[in-house]
Design a protein around this motif. Sequence first.
Motif, PDB file in Angstrom:
ATOM      1  N   ARG A   1       0.974   3.895  -2.972  1.00 15.57           N
ATOM      2  CA  ARG A   1       0.580   5.276  -2.656  1.00 15.57           C
ATOM      3  C   ARG A   1       1.648   6.250  -3.136  1.00 15.57           C
ATOM      4  NH1 ARG A   1       0.190   5.458   2.941  1.00 15.57           N
ATOM      5  NH2 ARG A   1       2.169   6.546   2.998  1.00 15.57           N
ATOM      6  N   LYS A   2       2.919   5.905  -2.950  1.00 21.50           N
ATOM      7  CA  LYS A   2       4.011   6.758  -3.432  1.00 21.50           C
ATOM      8  C   LYS A   2       4.015   6.822  -4.955  1.00 21.50           C
ATOM      9  CE  LYS A   2       8.078   6.067  -1.851  1.00 21.50           C
ATOM     10  NZ  LYS A   2       9.305   5.501  -1.292  1.00 21.50           N
TER      11      LYS A   2
ATOM     12  N   ALA B   1      -4.605   3.309  -4.127  1.00 19.83           N
ATOM     13  CA  ALA B   1      -3.572   2.354  -3.718  1.00 19.83           C
ATOM     14  C   ALA B   1      -4.200   1.199  -2.947  1.00 19.83           C
ATOM     15  CB  ALA B   1      -2.505   3.052  -2.879  1.00 19.83           C
TER      16      ALA B   1
ATOM     17  N   HIS C   1       0.837  -1.204   0.000  1.00 20.33           N
ATOM     18  CA  HIS C   1       0.000   0.000   0.000  1.00 20.33           C
ATOM     19  C   HIS C   1       0.869   1.250   0.000  1.00 20.33           C
ATOM     20  CE1 HIS C   1      -2.443   3.253   1.755  1.00 20.33           C
ATOM     21  NE2 HIS C   1      -3.390   2.729   0.965  1.00 20.33           N
ATOM     22  N   HIS C   2       1.877   1.269   0.850  1.00 22.86           N
ATOM     23  CA  HIS C   2       2.779   2.413   0.932  1.00 22.86           C
ATOM     24  C   HIS C   2       3.497   2.621  -0.412  1.00 22.86           C
ATOM     25  CE1 HIS C   2       5.550   5.324   2.626  1.00 22.86           C
ATOM     26  NE2 HIS C   2       6.561   4.626   2.118  1.00 22.86           N
TER      27      HIS C   2
ATOM     28  N   ASN D   1      -2.312   8.458  -4.458  1.00 25.42           N
ATOM     29  CA  ASN D   1      -3.700   8.423  -4.011  1.00 25.42           C
ATOM     30  C   ASN D   1      -3.876   7.200  -3.107  1.00 25.42           C
ATOM     31  OD1 ASN D   1      -6.518   7.608  -3.969  1.00 25.42           O
ATOM     32  ND2 ASN D   1      -6.869   9.142  -5.555  1.00 25.42           N
ATOM     33  N   SER D   2      -4.160   7.441  -1.843  1.00 29.05           N
ATOM     34  CA  SER D   2      -4.244   6.368  -0.861  1.00 29.05           C
ATOM     35  C   SER D   2      -5.408   5.414  -1.138  1.00 29.05           C
ATOM     36  CB  SER D   2      -4.381   6.956   0.541  1.00 29.05           C
ATOM     37  OG  SER D   2      -4.342   5.934   1.504  1.00 29.05           O
TER      38      SER D   2
END
Length: 175
Positions: A26-27, A35, A22-23, A31-32
């Motif tokens: 997201r990078k 992701a 996820h991290h 967009n979280s």
Amino acid sequence: MIVNKNPILVDELYRNHSGWLHHWLRKKIGNSEQAADLVQDTFIKILQTRDELLGVKEPKAYLTSIAKNLLIDQVRRKRIEQAYLDGLSEMEYMLDAVVSPEEQVQIIQAIHQLCKALEVVSEKAQQAFILHYLEGYTHKETAEKLGVSTKMIQKYLASCLVQCYQTRMDMDVLV
């Protein structure tokens, strides 16, 4: 359909690496929520695949590979959808003036079928299809834009049309 897997392996992979994935996503995409959706899609793909998790020696590389492919598919799908939306917006006046609501639904369904068909061809084939059929470029102009021969454009367009036909046949069977 979910293939019977060793749930402990999938569960362990999820617990140990979903946060990291996820991290990382997201990078990459900024967009979280998107992701998080891609993390879930990645693990759904793992559950659906016939590959064995026992042979996975590098889980992060394995997950990254699946997530990248899903992200690429998503970007391709959005490009195709955007091209159709752009084309539709140019013809909006025609839709409002001439086409009934039922016909508009049929047009939207046809666009959905076309998107589904073009998902499985190469990106260059998709571009050739859009340039030729939606933007009106000739084979020669399309070839120049994509930096390939006109013969290659013909092959791209043929593969797209075959895929459209197959998708149509598949949809007719479902109806």
